[in-house]
Design an enzyme around this catalytic site. Structure first.
Site, PDB file in Angstrom:
ATOM      1  N   GLU A 127       1.490  -3.548   6.016  1.00  0.00           N
ATOM      2  CA  GLU A 127       0.087  -3.344   5.136  1.00  0.00           C
ATOM      3  C   GLU A 127      -0.843  -2.501   6.214  1.00  0.00           C
ATOM      4  O   GLU A 127      -2.048  -2.927   6.197  1.00  0.00           O
ATOM      5  CB  GLU A 127      -0.701  -4.685   4.754  1.00  0.00           C
ATOM      6  CG  GLU A 127      -0.821  -5.460   5.680  1.00  0.00           C
ATOM      7  CD  GLU A 127       0.108  -6.557   6.047  1.00  0.00           C
ATOM      8  OE1 GLU A 127      -0.108  -7.676   6.533  1.00  0.00           O
ATOM      9  OE2 GLU A 127       1.311  -6.397   5.516  1.00  0.00           O
ATOM     10  N   GLU A 133      -0.071 -13.569   3.019  1.00  0.00           N
ATOM     11  CA  GLU A 133       1.293 -13.149   2.339  1.00  0.00           C
ATOM     12  C   GLU A 133       1.318 -13.875   1.025  1.00  0.00           C
ATOM     13  O   GLU A 133       1.891 -13.203   0.005  1.00  0.00           O
ATOM     14  CB  GLU A 133       2.432 -13.547   3.150  1.00  0.00           C
ATOM     15  CG  GLU A 133       2.484 -12.646   4.468  1.00  0.00           C
ATOM     16  CD  GLU A 133       2.900 -11.229   4.360  1.00  0.00           C
ATOM     17  OE1 GLU A 133       2.859 -10.987   3.077  1.00  0.00           O
ATOM     18  OE2 GLU A 133       2.478 -10.380   5.253  1.00  0.00           O
ATOM     19  N   GLU A 181       1.292  -4.776  -0.938  1.00  0.00           N
ATOM     20  CA  GLU A 181       0.866  -3.972   0.181  1.00  0.00           C
ATOM     21  C   GLU A 181      -0.549  -3.818   0.022  1.00  0.00           C
ATOM     22  O   GLU A 181      -1.793  -3.851   0.915  1.00  0.00           O
ATOM     23  CB  GLU A 181       1.566  -2.709   0.748  1.00  0.00           C
ATOM     24  CG  GLU A 181       3.054  -3.242   0.972  1.00  0.00           C
ATOM     25  CD  GLU A 181       3.262  -4.497   1.969  1.00  0.00           C
ATOM     26  OE1 GLU A 181       2.517  -4.762   2.830  1.00  0.00           O
ATOM     27  OE2 GLU A 181       3.827  -5.296   1.830  1.00  0.00           O
TER      28      GLU A 181
END
Length: 868
Positions: free
Chosen positions: A280, A334, A312
């Site tokens: 990312e 995450e 992302e």
């Protein structure tokens, strides 16, 4: 000492001592095309302040030579201040500037600055990948997420190349002394962590577009977009569909988060030999180029790519704008990105199966990870960088996302999003911990989430839920019904009966289909929860716990429901309900509750009718594991041959050109690695003497079939070389390496072992390909490598990068073992040898021990399933 493994307490001490302001980084890769050039110039100028003038700290750098270190105008003696991966800085002032000039090294492991030479045209490509701590392989820095700063990058490279970074290009100047070389300057970024900075350089193909929109508050958005891939892949680069996904995602997330996208441009690069699905980096996201489909891909693969793209993009807010303080709270980025990725596909694209695939695939990953002895809470204990590297796992991603889905059901979607918006506004460009997020959600929902967080985020393990049904007045009536929860935390040994918000669905037959006729939604808490709404009602054909997949738990089917599923799974019309039943069958097989051949039989019986291609691909993969790992030795050949016959029949019966046809073709190739029944058909498909209407045997499928033929000795080195000549691409080289190493010859296996373990020439991608081929062999061919495996572990870990070492240690573990008749699983020689190594190497790095412990657990589970 190398000092590469930064400790959490060291990072905390450093962040308490200093505050970073800015980096100015210059990289010189003008000679990257020369394969004899191992390194490139790296110059870093860092401004930072110290809370205690006169104190000391250190920079991080892993590379070649450090040429000079200048602190506050004074040149330091390099030999005195450089100690392995650290550069000591003494006598700090209140405000400081340090300049480090060094030679950084090109990588072939996907860590730092990866260099790749395209076999298709000989062109050289560079890209960077840093998470969790590999920016220090490219430039000297304070490598920890909570020391954010602004970054300005300058890159000197061949003038014909394309160069990009996080910021927009501000100038490009051809060097007057060498017009074949140019210097690029990029805009200074907003504050960010070191691990999400990035540089891309090479003769990349570029497509450009813009996203323009007016948000609900009147904010006008104009974001430049770019897509990159290697020039040799340009013909397969479906940029129009990728731009459409990108625009849909930006529109969705900007409105959802009510915080305008802050990073200026939005570039996406698809790069070779990538270690991850994607990363990312703000303004320049990098993806594996396997998402550029050069061969036929299924709809599930396209949806998987879309999910990664949305994942992302969500990171631009969760992770980039607001970043965890240390890797303990990795889930803060995450887990949210995993949840938001699926939400984005579901809400901003035409796919309607995003949550079905999440339930069937992503959560299955979490269920596997959560049953290992190395499982951990979602909020993990991460004492150092090696532990951080190992924690990018199914707990941090998929379990965390599953728990967030449960949280949304608990507090309500609107409150969840309102809390997220507050979180962004309050902590923009800063670092946070669990407490910060909970405070925002508490304020938005009015709920105290302390107990919820303790039970779901700070405990380990998975709950198993089952219906307990007492006999009613007769067999057609349900008596008392309750839900039993078994939930032992494997780390602490304590019972952790978590709260669940879930549904119980009742399904009955109607017009030949199995459809939901009733549903009960309730809160489950404690070891046993009554379901009075079901007591005294007519017994349905199927009672499905966790209907609609609201919570995170393993589900056991009651005997009558199991019987219905095993007889009529294809009659279940709801895709989510089918996926949940498939998951229940698979968990029972993995746990030794049900014989593995029963699962294989179910896939053979009902797989052909499965309309969800993502679910079909998953159950076919599971069937392969069930046969090769979980089926007892005496039954395995017959079960495998029976399934090969199914694959042959379904390949012929599937609609020409359909995803199902491709799925069965791939499955036939996979199962044929250990079964020779269909080899003539595969050879005929490769030669063009056999045809299946609608099936295009393209490059990927060809290598898939060559792998199977090679594993049986039916592919010579010359034949494989000829195939490579037709497909001399990066994926073709990987397919070639796999097939070469798969040949059932002792000399071939010895060469593959030497290349993987003793050699250092294989890139990350070719190393994995070689290991995959090496392990496709009989027990007799692999047995001689069991002891050398254990003997090489410490040396591999100490001499290779953690990425490469992890691939070797995990990939070469002797996992393909059989349970001898009359023996107990725990007495297997490989398990005993693993235990001996662990006992003898208590001082081994935690990350290395973790891999061994996990591989041991997988093997024990396989042997236990064989015993069942």
């Amino acid at each position: 000492m190398s000092h590469e493994n930064l400790q959490r307490d060291e990072a905390a001490h450093r962040s308490a001592l200093i505050t970073t302001t800015s980096y100015d980084v210059s990289l010189d890769v003008r000679q990257a095309e020369d394969p004899t050039t191992r390194g490139y110039g790296s110059r870093t100028v860092i401004t930072f302040s110290a809370n205690q003038p006169g104190s000391s700290t250190f920079l991080d750098f892993i590379g070649g030579d450090v040429h000079s270190v200048v602190l506050n105008g004074e040149e330091l003696t390099v030999a005195d201040v450089v100690d392995g991966a650290r550069i000591r800085l003494d006598s700090l002032q209140a405000d400081n500037q340090v300049t480090v000039t060094a030679t950084a090294l090109y990588s072939r492991s996907g860590e730092g600055m990866h260099r790749f030479v395209d076999p298709a045209d000989g062109q050289c490509y560079l890209y960077t990948q840093y998470e969790p701590a590999d920016a220090r392989r490219v430039f000297a820095n304070f490598e920890q997420p909570d020391l954010k700063a602004t970054f300005t990058f300058h890159v000197t490279a061949p003038a014909a190349w394309t160069v990009a970074s996080n910021g927009v290009e501000t100038s490009r100047t051809v060097l007057p002394e060498d017009t074949a070389v140019a210097s690029w300057d990029f805009a200074t970024t907003l504050p960010m962590s070191t691990y999400i900075t990035t540089v891309l350089a090479g003769p990349y193909y570029v497509a450009q577009d813009r996203w323009q929109a007016t948000l609900d508050d009147g904010t006008a958005m104009d974001v430049p977009l770019a897509l990159y891939c290697r020039a040799s892949l340009a013909g397969s680069f479906d940029t129009e569909s990728l731009f459409t996904l990108t625009k849909n995602g930006l529109d969705f997330f900007n409105r959802l988060f009510d915080f305008p996208y802050p990073w200026g441009k939005y570039d996406q690069a698809f790069v070779p030999e990538y270690n991850l699905g994607a990363m990312e980096n703000p303004g320049l996201v990098t993806f594996t180029e396997s998402y550029v489909f050069t061969s036929r891909a299924t709809d599930a693969q396209y949806q998987g790519r879309a999910n990664t793209l949305m994942h992302e993009m969500a990171h631009m807010w969760f992770g980039d704008l607001v970043t965890m303080q240390w890797w303990d709270d990795l889930w803060l980025k995450e887990s949210f990105a995993d949840y938001m990725g699926t939400l984005g596909v579901d809400s901003a694209t035409d796919w309607d199966s995003a949550w079905v695939n999440f339930a069937n695939k992503r959560k299955a990953w979490a269920y596997v990870q959560d049953q290992l002895p190395t499982t951990h809470p979602i909020v993990a204990d991460i004492p150092d960088l090696e532990a951080a590297k190992q924690n990018f796992d199914g707990i941090t991603y998929a379990k965390g996302a599953s728990v967030l889905k449960q949280l949304v059901a608990y507090v309500g979607f609107e409150a969840f999003i309102a809390g997220s918006r507050t979180y962004f506004r309050d902590h923009a460009y800063a670092n946070t911990t669990l407490a910060d997020l909970l405070a925002s959600l508490r304020a938005a929902s009015g709920r105290d989430l302390t107990d919820w967080a303790q039970q779901w985020l700070q405990t380990s393990g998975i709950s198993t839920l089952a219906l307990e049904i007492a006999a009613g007045a007769d067999d057609e009536i349900l008596g008392t019904v309750s839900i039993r929860q078994d939930a032992t935390d494997p780390v602490t040994g304590r019972s952790e009966a978590r709260p669940h918000r879930l549904r119980v669905g009742a399904y009955n037959f109607a017009a030949g289909e199995l459809v939901r006729t009733a549903s009960v939604e309730l809160d489950v808490d404690g070891a046993s929860t009554p379901v009075p709404e079901l007591s005294g009602t007519a017994r349905p054909a199927l009672l499905l716990l966790n209907d609609d997949d609201l919570t995170y738990a393993k589900v056991r089917l009651d005997p009558q429901s199991l019987s219905t599923v095993l007889e009529s799974l294809d009659k279940l019309s709801d895709p989510m309900a089918r996926a949940l039943c498939w998951t229940a069958l698979w968990n029972a097989a993995r746990d030794g509750e049900s014989p593995a051949p029963r699962y294989v039989d179910a896939v053979a019986a009902f797989g052909p009718a499965e309309t969800g291609i993502g679910v079909l691909l998953n159950i076919l993969e599971n069937a392969g594991t069930a046969v090769e790992r979980y089926t007892a030795t005496g039954q395995r050949d017959a079960v495998r041959s029976g399934f090969v016959a199914t694959a042959v029949a379904e390949l012929a019966a599937a609609a020409p050109g359909s995803d199902q046809q491709l799925a069965w073709a791939r499955t036939l190739g996979t199962f044929s690695r250990a079964d020779a029944t269909a080899l003539d058909q595969l050879a005929g498909l490769l030669a063009g003497t056999v045809a299946v209407p609608g099936l295009v045997v393209d490059a990927d499928l060809r290598w898939h079939f060559w792998f199977a033929l090679a594993a049986h000795g039916r592919a010579s080195e010359a034949e494989l070389a000829a195939e490579l000549a037709h497909d001399n691409t990066a994926s073709g080289q990987a397919g070639h390496a796999t097939a070469l190493a798969a040949r059932p010859d002792a000399a071939v296996k010895a060469a593959a072992w030497a290349a993987a373990v003793q050699g250092t020439e294989l890139s990350n991608q070719l190393l994995t390909a070689t290991i995959t081929g090496f392990t496709a062999a009989s027990a007799e061919l692999l047995a001689p490598y069991a002891e050398p495996y254990f003997e090489c572990l410490r040396d591999v870990w100490s001499t290779r990068s953690i990425e490469i070492a992890s691939r070797i240690v995990r990939g070469l573990y002797p996992a393909a073992q059989d349970l001898a008749e009359g023996t107990a699983p725990a007495d297997h020689p490989i398990l005993r040898r693993t235990d001996a190594w662990l006992d003898d190497n208590l001082d081994a790095p935690r990350a290395l021990r973790r891999i061994l412990i996990e591989q041991r657990s997988h093997l024990l589970r396989a042997l236990t399933a064989q015993a069942a």
